[in-house]
Write a protein that holds these residues in place. Structure first.
Motif, PDB file in Angstrom:
ATOM      1  N   GLU A 110       0.822  -1.202   0.000  1.00 28.26           N
ATOM      2  CA  GLU A 110       0.000   0.000   0.000  1.00 28.26           C
ATOM      3  C   GLU A 110       0.864   1.263   0.000  1.00 28.26           C
ATOM      4  O   GLU A 110       0.515   2.271  -0.643  1.00 28.26           O
ATOM      5  CB  GLU A 110      -0.933  -0.011   1.218  1.00 28.26           C
ATOM      6  N   CYS A 122      -2.163  -1.454   6.245  1.00 30.14           N
ATOM      7  CA  CYS A 122      -3.182  -2.281   5.610  1.00 30.14           C
ATOM      8  C   CYS A 122      -2.793  -3.746   5.776  1.00 30.14           C
ATOM      9  O   CYS A 122      -1.615  -4.082   5.930  1.00 30.14           O
ATOM     10  CB  CYS A 122      -3.321  -1.910   4.126  1.00 30.14           C
ATOM     11  N   LYS A 134      -5.412  -6.383   0.186  1.00 30.05           N
ATOM     12  CA  LYS A 134      -5.199  -5.663  -1.060  1.00 30.05           C
ATOM     13  C   LYS A 134      -6.344  -4.697  -1.283  1.00 30.05           C
ATOM     14  O   LYS A 134      -7.510  -5.091  -1.310  1.00 30.05           O
ATOM     15  CB  LYS A 134      -5.089  -6.641  -2.236  1.00 30.05           C
ATOM     16  N   ARG A 135      -5.976  -3.433  -1.462  1.00 29.79           N
ATOM     17  CA  ARG A 135      -7.000  -2.412  -1.646  1.00 29.79           C
ATOM     18  C   ARG A 135      -7.683  -2.526  -2.998  1.00 29.79           C
ATOM     19  O   ARG A 135      -8.785  -2.011  -3.182  1.00 29.79           O
ATOM     20  CB  ARG A 135      -6.368  -1.018  -1.515  1.00 29.79           C
ATOM     21  N   PRO A 163     -12.127  -8.629   2.966  1.00 29.96           N
ATOM     22  CA  PRO A 163     -10.893  -7.884   3.256  1.00 29.96           C
ATOM     23  C   PRO A 163     -10.164  -8.325   4.515  1.00 29.96           C
ATOM     24  O   PRO A 163      -8.944  -8.176   4.600  1.00 29.96           O
ATOM     25  CB  PRO A 163     -11.391  -6.429   3.380  1.00 29.96           C
ATOM     26  N   ARG A 175     -12.630   3.402   7.468  1.00 31.76           N
ATOM     27  CA  ARG A 175     -12.435   2.044   6.941  1.00 31.76           C
ATOM     28  C   ARG A 175     -12.862   1.031   8.004  1.00 31.76           C
ATOM     29  O   ARG A 175     -12.258   0.948   9.077  1.00 31.76           O
ATOM     30  CB  ARG A 175     -10.978   1.822   6.559  1.00 31.76           C
TER      31      ARG A 175
END
Length: 692
Positions: free
Chosen positions: A233, A300, A303-304, A318, A537
């Motif tokens: 990220e 993070c 994977k965004r 996620p 988030r």
């Protein structure tokens, strides 16, 4: 017996009276007519007796009494057949039958034979009587009831306590007001816990200090996911300017989050935490505010870049990988005690989330619901599961409470599960008993397995209790006040024990109150020193909760292994979290090259670096070893002592690495070696002492 002989005497009188009638009505009867009549009578008696014997073999004792009464007026052949059928019936009744038959066959049969030869009207009367009995004897709908009446009397001996009011509303369960011991029923044996409550051997052997105890919940494969996804990220956001992070960087970030929770500053603005006047020195000593904001932006563990369709198939995609790996670590460190509590937690969150829940009974109202199973005594989180709402087809889940309890307690045996009225049901208790576990819980009044007798509160006195039992379950209705009752169901209790105190509560309620707070206590202690930060988030909200639960679980393990640690203190958990946060940020402090500006933060960094140079066995950079050799040579020359000098010419710091090339004009007051501010020990003096 007297009744049978009276019947025989009555029949003899009938025959004598028929003889007189014969003399009056039929004075002149020919011999041929008498012989034909006798042949017909014998023929009829022979055929009748064959059928009579077959029917007699299939009848009960009560029917044989009627058969015996008719037998006293038949011929010799009939009596032989009757005696034969009598031998195949029951023992007790047939002994009396045989005695009566033999007694009448001696004297009475001789009179009957004489009467057959002399009287015709008597034969007609006998035939009519035989036909009447024959119709009764071969009725297909007739069933003997003499023997069954005794059995019915025994079956009707039902305890008077069993009433219609104790039948469940769905009619499938019959409750009683008597305990299994009073009914002499089989009481199921209570299960025995096979695991030793407390920390496991693995946890005891690896929990060397507070930091290592916390890292038991973040093994190598979880660390690898966090480092790889964060660097990925970071490269996506900062491109070529990004420098890869390692575990020391991430654990310093976690340490600052935990410290913010310890100081009750998780809602405080970050700029105030790093303020040189009102902030905490440890935040500035660990890393600059800019670095912390950068790590918060790129941290993070997934994977965004979204995979098409995956979010619809799996709402928890996620965080599923790291969540499942983390949950697998929870039962490996601790074995719960005999009582386990199953309930729901609510992690506060008001942002966008596909499975956000609204729970008005919780303080936060909105958030992410998590099912949890905790030890009732220590509130150790033994198992957790995120609730993702309804399925893709939007159909509600049936028996959700039962499914959650069975999932949360998978792997346990011999424990008593405490749950609230959302989970408790009769079927759940039966399923837990099959898994060798018992259950205690409150029950909703609309459950179909409850009897009406315990639901009614009309004219119930205050502090009264009503009990109902089955072979496996115990149900109690307690009235704490007028027109109000509380229902509890248990498979652990098998009696109607009531406390002797003023409240007169049943023992089921006392045990429930003692073990119901496992999950609620976890919610309370986590919210007290939470590390949650404001974020949009929802995966980060779940990870913050993982940090909070891991910190509390490590505290439980540490106190079980070291019960004398800070024994005199009342706020040991806060001291534990403070030490944990300092232990996590210290390795990052030791790697700092630039000292912070405030004096307190500088001293913290210098102390950490001084301890690292003495205690740590890590290899030092090559430039540092050369500097130490030159320092020893300069000390042998015994240079005169002089204060820190600042010559006009600036040179490179002889302690820093060569690639850094830090210029400085400061020299050591003993060896005159050029050093920068990060490697100099600055002593503070007041204005008066400095002149001296």
């Amino acid at each position: 017996m007297e009744r049978r002989f009276n019947i025989a005497e009555d029949l003899v009188e009938i025959l004598e009276s028929s003889e007189e009638e014969r003399d009056t009505i039929l004075p002149m009867t020919s011999d041929e007519f008498r012989e034909e009549e006798r042949d017909a009578t014998l023929h009829t008696s022979d055929g009748f007796m064959e059928e009579e014997r077959d029917a007699t073999l299939h009848t009960s004792d009560g029917f044989m009494e009627e058969e015996r009464d008719a037998t006293l007026h038949t011929s010799d052949g009939f009596m032989e057949e009757e005696r034969y059928a009598t031998l195949h019936t029951s023992d007790g009744f047939m002994e009396e039958e045989r005695d009566v038959t033999l007694h009448t066959s001696d004297g009475l049969m001789e009179e009957e034979r004489d009467l057959e030869e002399e009287a015709d009207s008597e034969e007609e009367l006998f035939d009519q009587a035989s036909e009447t009995e024959d119709n009764t004897e071969f009725d297909p709908d007739y069933h003997s009831t003499d023997g069954e009446e005794e059995e019915d009397e025994e079956e009707e001996e039902v305890p008077p306590e069993v009433e219609a009011a104790y039948q469940s509303k769905n009619g499938n369960i019959l409750w009683t007001s008597t305990t299994p011991s009073e009914r002499q029923g089989r009481i199921p044996a209570r299960c025995v816990i096979k695991m030793t409550p407390g920390p496991t051997r693995f946890a005891c052997s690896n929990a060397e200090d507070i930091k290592s105890t916390f890292e038991l919940f973040f093994p190598g494969y979880i660390k690898k996911i966090l480092i790889e996804m964060t660097n990925l990220e970071g490269k996506r956001v900062f491109r070529k300017a990004w420098k890869n992070l390692d575990w020391i960087d991430l654990q310093a970030y976690f340490g600052l989050l935990i410290l913010a929770g310890v100081y009750r500053s998780h809602h405080e603005v970050l700029s105030s935490l790093w303020n040189s006047v009102s902030g905490r020195a440890i935040f500035r000593a660990t890393m600059p505010l800019k670095t912390f904001n950068m790590m918060s932006r790129v941290f993070c563990f997934y994977k965004r870049v979204a995979v098409p369709g995956r979010q619809k198939r799996d709402k928890l995609a996620p965080v599923r990988d790291i969540w499942e790996k983390w949950v697998e670590r929870l039962p490996l460190m601790y074995n719960p005690g005999p009582n386990v509590t199953v309930d729901e937690c609510l992690v506060p969150f008001r942002g966008r989330c596909p499975f956000k829940q609204y729970m008005p009974s919780k303080p936060s109202k909105y958030g992410i619901k998590i099912w949890a199973a905790c030890d009732a005594r220590s509130s150790y989180a033994w198992n957790m599961q995120i609730y993702t709402g309804k399925a893709a087809d939007r159909k509600p889940e049936k028996n959700q409470g039962m499914r959650v309890v069975l999932d949360m307690t998978s792997g346990l045996q011999g424990h008593t599960i405490t749950c609230d009225n959302f989970f408790t049901s009769y079927a759940l208790g039966e399923e837990l008993l099959q898994r060798k576990m018992s259950m205690i819980g409150t029950v909703r009044s609309n459950k179909p397995e409850l009897p009406p007798a315990l639901l009614s509160v009309k004219d119930r006195p205050r502090l009264s209790s009503k009990f109902a039992f089955t072979e496996t379950h115990t149900l109690v209705s307690y009235c704490p006040r007028k027109n109000k009752n509380v229902l509890l169901m248990s498979t652990f209790h098998r009696d109607a024990a009531i406390s002797s105190e003023d409240h007169k509560k049943p023992q089921i309620i006392l045990d429930y109150n003692q073990t119901k707070g496992g999950v609620d206590t976890l919610d309370k202690v986590v919210a007290t020193y939470t590390c949650q930060r404001k974020t949009h988030r929802w995966p980060m909200v779940i990870f913050f909760n993982m940090l909070d639960v891991s910190a509390y679980n490590s505290f439980v393990l540490w106190m079980e292994i070291n019960p004398t640690w800070q024994k005199t203190k009342k706020h040991r958990r806060r001291l534990f979290l403070e030490e944990l946060g300092e232990a996590l940020v210290t390795p990052y402090m030791k790697r700092r090259h630039c000292l912070p500006r405030t004096l307190a933060s500088q001293n913290m960094v210098k102390e950490a670096q001084a301890c690292s140079s003495v205690n740590e066995a890590t290899p030092q950079p090559p430039s540092y070893s050369k500097v130490m050799e030159g320092h020893e040579r300069s000390l042998r020359k015994k240079a005169p002592l002089s204060p820190v000098s600042t010559p006009s010419k600036r040179k490179r710091c002889q302690v820093c690495e060569s690639k850094k090339s830090t210029k400085t004009s400061m020299t050591c007051n003993k060896c005159n070696m050029y050093i920068c501010r990060s490697h100099a020990v600055i002593t503070s003096y007041c204005y008066t002492c400095k002149k001296v």
